[in-house]
Enzyme design. Structure first.
Site, PDB file in Angstrom:
ATOM      1  CE1 TYR A 184      -4.080   1.987   0.919  1.00  0.00           C
ATOM      2  CE2 TYR A 184      -2.606   3.101   2.463  1.00  0.00           C
ATOM      3  CZ  TYR A 184      -3.809   3.041   1.786  1.00  0.00           C
ATOM      4  OH  TYR A 184      -4.752   4.031   1.978  1.00  0.00           O
ATOM      5  CE  LYS A 192      -3.859   4.977  -1.236  1.00  0.00           C
ATOM      6  NZ  LYS A 192      -4.924   5.330  -2.208  1.00  0.00           N
TER       7      LYS A 192
HETATM    8  P1  NAD Z   1     -13.404   2.056   1.937  1.00  0.00           P
HETATM    9  O1  NAD Z   1     -12.917   0.646   1.950  1.00  0.00           O
HETATM   10  O2  NAD Z   1     -14.316   2.505   3.007  1.00  0.00           O
HETATM   11  O3  NAD Z   1     -14.057   2.389   0.524  1.00  0.00           O
HETATM   12  C1  NAD Z   1     -13.401   2.050  -0.662  1.00  0.00           C
HETATM   13  C2  NAD Z   1     -14.402   1.956  -1.784  1.00  0.00           C
HETATM   14  O4  NAD Z   1     -13.668   1.615  -2.973  1.00  0.00           O
HETATM   15  C3  NAD Z   1     -15.455   0.867  -1.586  1.00  0.00           C
HETATM   16  O5  NAD Z   1     -16.727   1.370  -1.912  1.00  0.00           O
HETATM   17  C4  NAD Z   1     -15.024  -0.226  -2.552  1.00  0.00           C
HETATM   18  O6  NAD Z   1     -16.100  -1.012  -3.071  1.00  0.00           O
HETATM   19  C5  NAD Z   1     -14.373   0.580  -3.651  1.00  0.00           C
HETATM   20  N1  NAD Z   1     -13.437  -0.208  -4.464  1.00  0.00           N
HETATM   21  C6  NAD Z   1     -12.472  -1.071  -4.041  1.00  0.00           C
HETATM   22  N2  NAD Z   1     -11.841  -1.622  -5.092  1.00  0.00           N
HETATM   23  C7  NAD Z   1     -12.407  -1.094  -6.206  1.00  0.00           C
HETATM   24  C8  NAD Z   1     -12.192  -1.285  -7.597  1.00  0.00           C
HETATM   25  N3  NAD Z   1     -11.264  -2.140  -8.042  1.00  0.00           N
HETATM   26  N4  NAD Z   1     -12.953  -0.575  -8.473  1.00  0.00           N
HETATM   27  C9  NAD Z   1     -13.910   0.271  -8.018  1.00  0.00           C
HETATM   28  N5  NAD Z   1     -14.167   0.469  -6.703  1.00  0.00           N
HETATM   29  C10 NAD Z   1     -13.427  -0.200  -5.807  1.00  0.00           C
HETATM   30  O7  NAD Z   1     -12.063   2.943   1.946  1.00  0.00           O
HETATM   31  P2  NAD Z   1     -11.837   4.486   2.330  1.00  0.00           P
HETATM   32  O8  NAD Z   1     -11.226   4.539   3.671  1.00  0.00           O
HETATM   33  O9  NAD Z   1     -13.032   5.284   2.028  1.00  0.00           O
HETATM   34  O10 NAD Z   1     -10.663   4.821   1.301  1.00  0.00           O
HETATM   35  C11 NAD Z   1     -10.882   5.542   0.100  1.00  0.00           C
HETATM   36  C12 NAD Z   1      -9.537   5.921  -0.460  1.00  0.00           C
HETATM   37  O11 NAD Z   1      -8.824   6.724   0.488  1.00  0.00           O
HETATM   38  C13 NAD Z   1      -8.624   4.730  -0.778  1.00  0.00           C
HETATM   39  O12 NAD Z   1      -7.851   4.982  -1.919  1.00  0.00           O
HETATM   40  C14 NAD Z   1      -7.729   4.687   0.450  1.00  0.00           C
HETATM   41  O13 NAD Z   1      -6.513   4.037   0.177  1.00  0.00           O
HETATM   42  C15 NAD Z   1      -7.566   6.156   0.738  1.00  0.00           C
HETATM   43  N6  NAD Z   1      -7.154   6.502   2.088  1.00  0.00           N
HETATM   44  C16 NAD Z   1      -7.942   6.195   3.145  1.00  0.00           C
HETATM   45  C17 NAD Z   1      -7.522   6.569   4.410  1.00  0.00           C
HETATM   46  C18 NAD Z   1      -8.324   6.283   5.633  1.00  0.00           C
HETATM   47  O14 NAD Z   1      -7.813   6.520   6.750  1.00  0.00           O
HETATM   48  N7  NAD Z   1      -9.549   5.793   5.540  1.00  0.00           N
HETATM   49  C19 NAD Z   1      -6.305   7.233   4.578  1.00  0.00           C
HETATM   50  C20 NAD Z   1      -5.550   7.533   3.470  1.00  0.00           C
HETATM   51  C21 NAD Z   1      -5.987   7.169   2.216  1.00  0.00           C
END
Ligand code: NAD
Length: 247
Positions: free
Chosen positions: A155, A159
């Protein structure tokens, strides 16, 4: 006039978590919204819960598949007449220490984040460069791409890769008034982080000067700014939204 009035925005991975909060903020800012997600029914349900009627739709889309991403963006243009904002947000985690991480876990995470973001960038910028007003693309990286996270070599690499991709793309399409920026959220309360080990959560919060997790709406407001004309001279930037965890 609202910040994103008369704009069409696509958000990948918008059925829940950060993507959904971003879709909601865009709807509140006056945009037409297309939510793409793996699960088409969940995407449609999320779109209808935005309460903007037929100005929000959900489309099934696996971001790893270029044809599906092209279909997603083409649907936005056919339905609403333009593609002005693209948020490459879909993401997954497959955490394990390096010794325990399988090649499949490594490849899946690299594919969704790097190929998925590249598919979105390539497709959306293709539509935007043909519009006089250009467009704004926001890639969702993570503070993990800057500081590295335990158990997340896959990851963190993906990123960090999104940062390089964002800067290269910004140089490539700037002359067409297409802006490309990235955000690096810290620890945000979403279904993704709810599944994490409590001791790891505690360690992250101990390392966060603001001393708390972020809320999805706090990411969405920054993304709305980058999407809007308020950020019209900002491109190639990586905005850390991490409560100070990046310092
Ligand atoms: P989440 O798991 O709650 O939601 C992710 C969404 O992406 C889900 O609806 C899932 O179905 C969808 N998804 C997964 N694989 C997919 C694919 N191949 N095609 C289309 N849709 C797909 O995650 P989140 O926490 O909302 O994270 C969203 C983004 O933010 C991600 O890129 C994550 O890496 C990033 N992020 C999250 C955090 C955090 O603390 N939550 C921090 C930094 C970055």
């Amino acid at each position: 006039m609202k910040l994103l009035e008369n704009r069409t925005a696509v958000v990948t991975g918008g059925a829940q978590g950060l993507g959904y909060a971003i879709a909601r903020a865009f709807a509140d800012a006056g945009a037409d919204v297309v939510i793409g997600d793996l699960d088409g029914e969940a995407a449609a349900a999320a779109a209808s819960s935005l309460d903007i009627g037929d100005r929000a739709i959900g489309v099934a889309c696996d971001v790893v598949n270029l044809d599906q991403v092209e279909h997603l963006c083409a649907t936005a243009v056919e339905r609403f007449g333009s593609l002005d904002v693209m948020v490459n947000n879909a993401g997954i985690t497959r955490d394990a220490s390096m010794r325990k991480m399988s090649e499949e876990q490594f490849d899946q995470v690299i594919a969704v984040h790097l190929r998925g973001t590249w598919n979105g960038l390539r497709t959306a910028s293709g539509f935007m460069r043909d519009q006089p007003e250009g467009g704004s693309i926001i890639n969702v990286s993570s503070i993990a791409g800057k500081v590295g996270n335990l158990g997340q070599t896959n990851y963190s690499a993906a990123k960090a890769g999104i940062v390089g991709m964002t800067k290269a793309a910004a140089k490539e399409v700037g002359f067409k008034n297409v802006r490309v920026n990235a955000i690096q959220p810290g620890f945000i309360n979403t279904p993704m982080t709810a599944a994490m080990r409590p001791d790891l959560i505690e360690a992250k919060l101990a390392d966060t000067p603001l001393g708390r997790a972020g809320e999805p709406s706090e990411i969405a407001s920054a993304v709305t700014f980058l999407a809007s004309d308020m950020a019209s001279y900002i491109t190639g930037v990586v905005l850390e939204i991490a409560g100070g965890r990046h310092i």
